[in-house]
Scaffold this active site. Sequence first.
Site, PDB file in Angstrom:
ATOM      1  N   LYS A  53       0.838  -1.208   0.000  1.00  0.00           N
ATOM      2  CA  LYS A  53       0.000   0.000   0.000  1.00  0.00           C
ATOM      3  C   LYS A  53       0.868   1.252   0.000  1.00  0.00           C
ATOM      4  O   LYS A  53       0.593   2.208  -0.744  1.00  0.00           O
ATOM      5  CB  LYS A  53      -0.945  -0.013   1.217  1.00  0.00           C
ATOM      6  CG  LYS A  53      -2.016  -1.094   1.124  1.00  0.00           C
ATOM      7  CD  LYS A  53      -2.808  -1.239   2.417  1.00  0.00           C
ATOM      8  CE  LYS A  53      -3.731  -2.451   2.336  1.00  0.00           C
ATOM      9  NZ  LYS A  53      -4.569  -2.638   3.527  1.00  0.00           N
ATOM     10  N   GLN A  97      -4.593  -1.267   9.820  1.00  0.00           N
ATOM     11  CA  GLN A  97      -4.441  -2.578   9.184  1.00  0.00           C
ATOM     12  C   GLN A  97      -5.002  -3.663  10.101  1.00  0.00           C
ATOM     13  O   GLN A  97      -4.592  -3.783  11.257  1.00  0.00           O
ATOM     14  CB  GLN A  97      -2.962  -2.838   8.858  1.00  0.00           C
ATOM     15  CG  GLN A  97      -2.704  -4.136   8.131  1.00  0.00           C
ATOM     16  CD  GLN A  97      -3.283  -4.147   6.711  1.00  0.00           C
ATOM     17  OE1 GLN A  97      -3.367  -3.117   6.052  1.00  0.00           O
ATOM     18  NE2 GLN A  97      -3.701  -5.310   6.246  1.00  0.00           N
ATOM     19  N   ASP A 120     -10.944   3.191   4.609  1.00  0.00           N
ATOM     20  CA  ASP A 120     -11.300   1.772   4.440  1.00  0.00           C
ATOM     21  C   ASP A 120     -12.805   1.530   4.552  1.00  0.00           C
ATOM     22  O   ASP A 120     -13.259   0.399   4.341  1.00  0.00           O
ATOM     23  CB  ASP A 120     -10.580   0.903   5.492  1.00  0.00           C
ATOM     24  CG  ASP A 120      -9.310   0.258   4.939  1.00  0.00           C
ATOM     25  OD1 ASP A 120      -9.183   0.159   3.705  1.00  0.00           O
ATOM     26  OD2 ASP A 120      -8.463  -0.150   5.756  1.00  0.00           O
TER      27      ASP A 120
HETATM   28  C1  BQF Z   1      -2.619  -9.838  -5.916  1.00  0.00           C
HETATM   29  C2  BQF Z   1      -6.175  -8.867   2.930  1.00  0.00           C
HETATM   30  C3  BQF Z   1      -7.090 -10.826   3.980  1.00  0.00           C
HETATM   31  C4  BQF Z   1      -6.947 -10.235   5.239  1.00  0.00           C
HETATM   32  C5  BQF Z   1      -6.422  -8.962   5.357  1.00  0.00           C
HETATM   33  C6  BQF Z   1      -2.474  -7.714  -4.633  1.00  0.00           C
HETATM   34  C7  BQF Z   1      -3.129  -7.610  -2.326  1.00  0.00           C
HETATM   35  C8  BQF Z   1      -3.388  -8.961  -2.350  1.00  0.00           C
HETATM   36  C9  BQF Z   1      -3.230  -9.683  -3.521  1.00  0.00           C
HETATM   37  C10 BQF Z   1      -3.309  -6.806  -1.091  1.00  0.00           C
HETATM   38  C11 BQF Z   1      -5.740  -8.110   1.776  1.00  0.00           C
HETATM   39  C12 BQF Z   1      -5.849  -8.687   0.400  1.00  0.00           C
HETATM   40  C13 BQF Z   1      -5.176  -6.854   1.958  1.00  0.00           C
HETATM   41  C14 BQF Z   1      -2.762  -9.067  -4.656  1.00  0.00           C
HETATM   42  C15 BQF Z   1      -4.649  -6.038   0.818  1.00  0.00           C
HETATM   43  C16 BQF Z   1      -5.634  -7.649  -0.674  1.00  0.00           C
HETATM   44  O1  BQF Z   1      -1.776  -9.480  -6.765  1.00  0.00           O
HETATM   45  O2  BQF Z   1      -3.385 -10.779  -6.115  1.00  0.00           O
HETATM   46  C17 BQF Z   1      -2.664  -6.982  -3.485  1.00  0.00           C
HETATM   47  O3  BQF Z   1      -2.387  -6.114  -0.711  1.00  0.00           O
HETATM   48  N1  BQF Z   1      -4.482  -6.820  -0.369  1.00  0.00           N
HETATM   49  C18 BQF Z   1      -5.082  -6.329   3.280  1.00  0.00           C
HETATM   50  O4  BQF Z   1      -4.595  -5.231   3.491  1.00  0.00           O
HETATM   51  O5  BQF Z   1      -5.514  -7.042   4.322  1.00  0.00           O
HETATM   52  C19 BQF Z   1      -6.035  -8.282   4.201  1.00  0.00           C
HETATM   53  C20 BQF Z   1      -6.710 -10.140   2.840  1.00  0.00           C
END
Ligand code: BQF
Length: 288
Positions: A53, A97, A120
Amino acid sequence: MAQIIDGKAISAAIRLEVKEAVSDWVAAGHRAPYLAVVLVGENPASASYVRGKAKAAAEVGIESDTLTYDASISEKDLQEIVDRLNQDDGVDGILIQLPLPDHIDERKVIGVLNPAKDVDCFHPESVGNLVIGIDGFAPATPAGIIELLVRSGIETTGKHCVIVGRSNIVGKPLANLMLRKGVDATVTVCHSRTQNLSEITKQADILVAAIGRANFVTEDMVKDGVVVIDVGINRVDDSTRERGYRLVGDVDFDAVSKKASHITPVPGGVGPMTIAVLLQNTFKAATN
Ligand code: BQF
């Protein structure tokens, strides 16, 4: 064979739009948008998401800092940190987060957020606005899914969207977005206690899998021509990979892609869209 919905490419297009908007904003004499990211504890996945991010923000000209705290921080101290960010006029967006450590009640921390900085869309007021259709920040993953559908030219009006998964982060907010005027889908939300699940998923024109179990959706659960959106990010052991694992979705991609008209891959489907929407929201927070 299904057409692959390229979330990476669509995300890149959105990030370029945000970059141009930020550039115009700064050229007009404003300071750069600023995002504060709060990271608690040492969850490796969380740390990796936060790095992604921050990097994506920097690439579009959004400034950010990641404020990192020990897992032992108290709920009250965390609330005070959020409140200080609320008061700080130099902070446009605040991202907490998740997940937070077990001894902290996430709702008590999110509840402190100023909804005007809640990029968010997790604060109850933000969620309420979402449900009744008041314009505000878009929930990142659900809004990313809508963008994927719209930018892929997929019709949603009157279509039956079946969502498998009822989380506060994906299933519930996505159901609300899909129901909105202009999107106009008919929505069914299924979950782990749903009876005759495959009878319902087989009725889907658009099937969204947000269950959190690798390869849960199999080809016998979908009809020909379905549009499949796979929100899952599951690690499965893979000794041929350097890391020892690979990422797979909630959908058995190889089999289901033979029946689907469109399908998102994992990685490179929904995940990158989550980041793109976060950047859109941060720009919106700075310019509101
Ligand atoms: C990709 C997330 C579960 C729990 C908390 C790119 C992300 C993921 C995959 C990413 C996620 C999932 C995020 C890909 C943020 C998505 O190329 O397929 C980016 O950074 N995500 C999060 O902040 O917290 C989570 C999933």
